[in-house]
Design an enzyme around this catalytic site. Sequence first.
Site, PDB file in Angstrom:
ATOM      1  N   SER A 127      -8.135  18.473 -37.589  1.00  0.00           N
ATOM      2  CA  SER A 127      -7.524  18.908 -38.745  1.00  0.00           C
ATOM      3  C   SER A 127      -8.557  19.918 -39.544  1.00  0.00           C
ATOM      4  O   SER A 127      -9.819  19.773 -39.489  1.00  0.00           O
ATOM      5  CB  SER A 127      -7.268  17.702 -39.774  1.00  0.00           C
ATOM      6  OG  SER A 127      -7.269  18.237 -41.236  1.00  0.00           O
ATOM      7  N   TYR A 152     -10.392   8.954 -43.273  1.00  0.00           N
ATOM      8  CA  TYR A 152      -9.446   9.706 -42.342  1.00  0.00           C
ATOM      9  C   TYR A 152     -10.030  10.911 -42.057  1.00  0.00           C
ATOM     10  O   TYR A 152     -10.055  11.221 -40.660  1.00  0.00           O
ATOM     11  CB  TYR A 152      -8.146  10.097 -43.052  1.00  0.00           C
ATOM     12  CG  TYR A 152      -7.372  11.180 -42.501  1.00  0.00           C
ATOM     13  CD1 TYR A 152      -6.675  10.699 -41.491  1.00  0.00           C
ATOM     14  CD2 TYR A 152      -7.454  12.498 -42.842  1.00  0.00           C
ATOM     15  CE1 TYR A 152      -5.943  11.824 -40.551  1.00  0.00           C
ATOM     16  CE2 TYR A 152      -6.666  13.474 -42.010  1.00  0.00           C
ATOM     17  CZ  TYR A 152      -6.031  13.105 -41.077  1.00  0.00           C
ATOM     18  OH  TYR A 152      -5.305  14.112 -40.284  1.00  0.00           O
ATOM     19  N   LYS A 156     -11.568  12.104 -37.944  1.00  0.00           N
ATOM     20  CA  LYS A 156     -11.411  13.361 -37.188  1.00  0.00           C
ATOM     21  C   LYS A 156     -12.726  13.849 -36.742  1.00  0.00           C
ATOM     22  O   LYS A 156     -12.748  14.366 -35.529  1.00  0.00           O
ATOM     23  CB  LYS A 156     -10.530  14.240 -38.162  1.00  0.00           C
ATOM     24  CG  LYS A 156      -9.288  14.019 -38.397  1.00  0.00           C
ATOM     25  CD  LYS A 156      -8.456  13.901 -37.238  1.00  0.00           C
ATOM     26  CE  LYS A 156      -7.029  13.175 -37.442  1.00  0.00           C
ATOM     27  NZ  LYS A 156      -6.026  12.943 -36.201  1.00  0.00           N
TER      28      LYS A 156
HETATM   29  P1  NAD Z   1       2.965  11.168 -37.800  1.00  0.00           P
HETATM   30  O1  NAD Z   1       2.722   9.947 -38.750  1.00  0.00           O
HETATM   31  O2  NAD Z   1       4.317  11.786 -38.159  1.00  0.00           O
HETATM   32  O3  NAD Z   1       2.931  10.797 -36.350  1.00  0.00           O
HETATM   33  C1  NAD Z   1       1.960  10.111 -35.870  1.00  0.00           C
HETATM   34  C2  NAD Z   1       2.492   9.106 -34.941  1.00  0.00           C
HETATM   35  O4  NAD Z   1       1.719   8.366 -34.327  1.00  0.00           O
HETATM   36  C3  NAD Z   1       3.514   8.226 -35.549  1.00  0.00           C
HETATM   37  O5  NAD Z   1       4.871   8.331 -34.828  1.00  0.00           O
HETATM   38  C4  NAD Z   1       3.044   6.968 -35.566  1.00  0.00           C
HETATM   39  O6  NAD Z   1       3.969   5.958 -35.365  1.00  0.00           O
HETATM   40  C5  NAD Z   1       2.044   6.758 -34.162  1.00  0.00           C
HETATM   41  N1  NAD Z   1       1.042   6.242 -34.365  1.00  0.00           N
HETATM   42  C6  NAD Z   1      -0.205   5.703 -35.155  1.00  0.00           C
HETATM   43  N2  NAD Z   1      -0.938   4.755 -34.830  1.00  0.00           N
HETATM   44  C7  NAD Z   1      -0.555   4.613 -33.619  1.00  0.00           C
HETATM   45  C8  NAD Z   1      -0.950   3.813 -32.435  1.00  0.00           C
HETATM   46  N3  NAD Z   1      -2.051   3.082 -32.841  1.00  0.00           N
HETATM   47  N4  NAD Z   1      -0.221   3.700 -31.229  1.00  0.00           N
HETATM   48  C9  NAD Z   1       1.030   4.295 -31.141  1.00  0.00           C
HETATM   49  N5  NAD Z   1       1.409   5.014 -32.066  1.00  0.00           N
HETATM   50  C10 NAD Z   1       0.812   5.206 -33.168  1.00  0.00           C
HETATM   51  O7  NAD Z   1       1.865  12.254 -38.169  1.00  0.00           O
HETATM   52  P2  NAD Z   1       2.084  13.806 -37.753  1.00  0.00           P
HETATM   53  O8  NAD Z   1       2.003  14.519 -39.134  1.00  0.00           O
HETATM   54  O9  NAD Z   1       2.601  14.162 -36.795  1.00  0.00           O
HETATM   55  O10 NAD Z   1       0.455  13.903 -37.342  1.00  0.00           O
HETATM   56  C11 NAD Z   1      -0.042  13.761 -35.880  1.00  0.00           C
HETATM   57  C12 NAD Z   1      -1.726  13.907 -35.860  1.00  0.00           C
HETATM   58  O11 NAD Z   1      -1.795  15.304 -36.310  1.00  0.00           O
HETATM   59  C13 NAD Z   1      -2.391  12.843 -36.591  1.00  0.00           C
HETATM   60  O12 NAD Z   1      -3.591  12.743 -35.687  1.00  0.00           O
HETATM   61  C14 NAD Z   1      -2.750  13.574 -37.799  1.00  0.00           C
HETATM   62  O13 NAD Z   1      -3.960  13.126 -38.145  1.00  0.00           O
HETATM   63  C15 NAD Z   1      -3.021  15.124 -37.243  1.00  0.00           C
HETATM   64  N6  NAD Z   1      -3.029  15.880 -38.288  1.00  0.00           N
HETATM   65  C16 NAD Z   1      -1.786  16.123 -39.170  1.00  0.00           C
HETATM   66  C17 NAD Z   1      -1.801  16.897 -39.981  1.00  0.00           C
HETATM   67  C18 NAD Z   1      -0.522  16.891 -40.794  1.00  0.00           C
HETATM   68  O14 NAD Z   1      -0.871  17.409 -42.253  1.00  0.00           O
HETATM   69  N7  NAD Z   1       0.563  16.178 -40.627  1.00  0.00           N
HETATM   70  C19 NAD Z   1      -2.764  17.945 -40.265  1.00  0.00           C
HETATM   71  C20 NAD Z   1      -4.022  17.783 -39.538  1.00  0.00           C
HETATM   72  C21 NAD Z   1      -3.981  16.897 -38.365  1.00  0.00           C
HETATM   73  C1  WQD Z   2      -1.325  21.211 -50.694  1.00  0.00           C
HETATM   74  C2  WQD Z   2      -1.392  21.897 -51.814  1.00  0.00           C
HETATM   75  C3  WQD Z   2      -2.309  20.167 -53.243  1.00  0.00           C
HETATM   76  C4  WQD Z   2       1.209  17.828 -53.419  1.00  0.00           C
HETATM   77  C5  WQD Z   2      -3.598  17.449 -46.503  1.00  0.00           C
HETATM   78  C6  WQD Z   2      -4.719  16.532 -45.796  1.00  0.00           C
HETATM   79  C7  WQD Z   2      -5.239  17.398 -44.668  1.00  0.00           C
HETATM   80  C8  WQD Z   2      -4.181  17.674 -43.804  1.00  0.00           C
HETATM   81  C9  WQD Z   2      -3.271  18.445 -44.190  1.00  0.00           C
HETATM   82  C10 WQD Z   2      -4.259  15.903 -42.119  1.00  0.00           C
HETATM   83  C11 WQD Z   2      -2.714  21.401 -52.536  1.00  0.00           C
HETATM   84  C12 WQD Z   2      -0.791  20.877 -53.853  1.00  0.00           C
HETATM   85  C13 WQD Z   2       0.474  18.783 -53.315  1.00  0.00           C
HETATM   86  C14 WQD Z   2       2.133  17.669 -54.691  1.00  0.00           C
HETATM   87  C15 WQD Z   2       0.780  19.895 -55.449  1.00  0.00           C
HETATM   88  N1  WQD Z   2      -3.595  16.384 -43.224  1.00  0.00           N
HETATM   89  N2  WQD Z   2       0.041  19.631 -54.239  1.00  0.00           N
HETATM   90  N3  WQD Z   2       1.693  19.099 -55.653  1.00  0.00           N
HETATM   91  O1  WQD Z   2      -4.174  18.335 -49.487  1.00  0.00           O
HETATM   92  O2  WQD Z   2      -4.240  20.670 -48.357  1.00  0.00           O
HETATM   93  O3  WQD Z   2      -3.916  18.578 -46.905  1.00  0.00           O
HETATM   94  O4  WQD Z   2      -2.549  17.494 -45.466  1.00  0.00           O
HETATM   95  O5  WQD Z   2      -5.357  16.046 -41.505  1.00  0.00           O
HETATM   96  O6  WQD Z   2      -6.152  16.583 -44.156  1.00  0.00           O
HETATM   97  O7  WQD Z   2      -5.695  16.393 -47.065  1.00  0.00           O
HETATM   98  O8  WQD Z   2      -2.112  19.313 -48.165  1.00  0.00           O
HETATM   99  O9  WQD Z   2       0.252  19.348 -48.827  1.00  0.00           O
HETATM  100  O10 WQD Z   2      -1.367  17.391 -50.000  1.00  0.00           O
HETATM  101  O11 WQD Z   2      -1.304  19.864 -50.573  1.00  0.00           O
HETATM  102  O12 WQD Z   2       0.673  20.699 -55.926  1.00  0.00           O
HETATM  103  O13 WQD Z   2       2.845  16.789 -55.106  1.00  0.00           O
HETATM  104  O14 WQD Z   2      -0.313  21.644 -52.504  1.00  0.00           O
HETATM  105  O15 WQD Z   2      -3.040  20.139 -54.543  1.00  0.00           O
HETATM  106  O16 WQD Z   2      -3.286  22.328 -53.141  1.00  0.00           O
HETATM  107  P1  WQD Z   2      -3.761  19.275 -48.346  1.00  0.00           P
HETATM  108  P2  WQD Z   2      -0.944  18.903 -49.391  1.00  0.00           P
END
Ligand code: NAD
Ligand code: WQD
Length: 342
Positions: A127, A152, A156
């Site tokens: 991330s 979290y 990562k």
């Molecule tokens: P999500 O929650 O939709 O998907 C994650 C899935 O993993 C879920 O279906 C959950 O049930 C499953 N899961 C969690 N723990 C588990 C376990 N111990 N065993 C089996 N299954 C398990 O989330 P997402 O947005 O699809 O994110 C996927 C990955 O990407 C995560 O590692 C997240 O940290 C990373 N990521 C997400 C974002 C984002 O903004 N969505 C950004 C950067 C990184």
């Molecule tokens: C985006 C922008 C908020 C909600 C997060 C995690 C990051 C990654 C992605 C997993 C920011 C603003 C948000 C709202 C708002 N996840 N905002 N009103 O914070 O960039 O990243 O998700 O790895 O680790 O921290 O994403 O979508 O929460 O926010 O104004 O109700 O929207 O302040 O500027 P963020 P976000």
Amino acid sequence: MNKKSVLVSGGAGYIGSHTAVELIAAGYDVVIADNLSNSDMSGVEGVRAITGVDVPFVNVDCCDREAFAELFAKYDFDSVIHFAAFKAVGESVADPMKYYHNNLLSFINIVELMLASGKHNIVFSSSATVYGEADELPVTEATERKPATSAYGNTKQMCEDILRDSVAAYPQLKGIALRYFNPIGAHPSALIGELPRGVPQNLVPYITQTAAGVRECLSIFGDDYPTPDGSCLRDYIDIVDLAKAHVAAIDRMVEDKNKERYEIFNVGTGRAVSVFELVNTFERVNNLKLNYKVAPRRAGDVVAVWADTTLANNELGWHAERSLDETLKSAWEWEKRVRNIK
Ligand code: NAD
Ligand code: WQD
């Protein structure tokens, strides 16, 4: 070992389900493993409906070593994409052990089971959170990681390090960490998308739920940041584009095109978008008015982060393709389908 077969852990979730679709489109066999802790079967059913393939699904907790080992013994795959993790930043500060346990143990199990069963390639979901408040913008993969401000974010960084050290020590392994920026949007079919539980923490689901009348009003967290319009800047990456980056990463390892055995790539668009710009674009492309107000800054938010994507463009041969307009239309189509809005 079947080089054209991939285990997708967390594949019932948001990014995993979209990635499963793109892997299948690229000719890979896919096995999905998920314990449905943050998803339900609709993601898997959506993948099956879009692809027409009866994708195998195993309900397993990746932290359950014995059950997970059975899956490794049963299915013939050579690569794993590890999505399974908890991802709520605020919750991870309130309950860090929940995050250290799930996110670290699931990954340790994967690496150890791969070593034990002679499998080769790992893609890890990292991330942009690892950059924190970066010293230089846009951030490149060489930009220094900042000490994590949440458990979290720390998981990562720790999993990236586990992958780096394991690849360095065990010659059979190759690894790619993909650092996602802000994934948004849904599949053009509207059969899969983001399904947050409870009140959305992320901007786009909050916007779509407000437009759908599920939430009353969007709060824009801060309009007094040192940015052109005072709101924060992010790099919003389309979910299908993000899914395709995983296919490129797997192809690279399967085809032995990787330059190093452990590599890191930013996955973003390279474009900084403000919260106001995102809200205005959502309103314009979907032809609606959103109820929103300016609210105080949210604790922990970085002012700005966006990606330099040169490395992914040149090395993975991958580019973000869908426009913000298309992506925000897809997000609304998905929300309408979920809420039964015509
Ligand atoms: P999500 O929650 O939709 O998907 C994650 C899935 O993993 C879920 O279906 C959950 O049930 C499953 N899961 C969690 N723990 C588990 C376990 N111990 N065993 C089996 N299954 C398990 O989330 P997402 O947005 O699809 O994110 C996927 C990955 O990407 C995560 O590692 C997240 O940290 C990373 N990521 C997400 C974002 C984002 O903004 N969505 C950004 C950067 C990184
Ligand atoms: C985006 C922008 C908020 C909600 C997060 C995690 C990051 C990654 C992605 C997993 C920011 C603003 C948000 C709202 C708002 N996840 N905002 N009103 O914070 O960039 O990243 O998700 O790895 O680790 O921290 O994403 O979508 O929460 O926010 O104004 O109700 O929207 O302040 O500027 P963020 P976000």
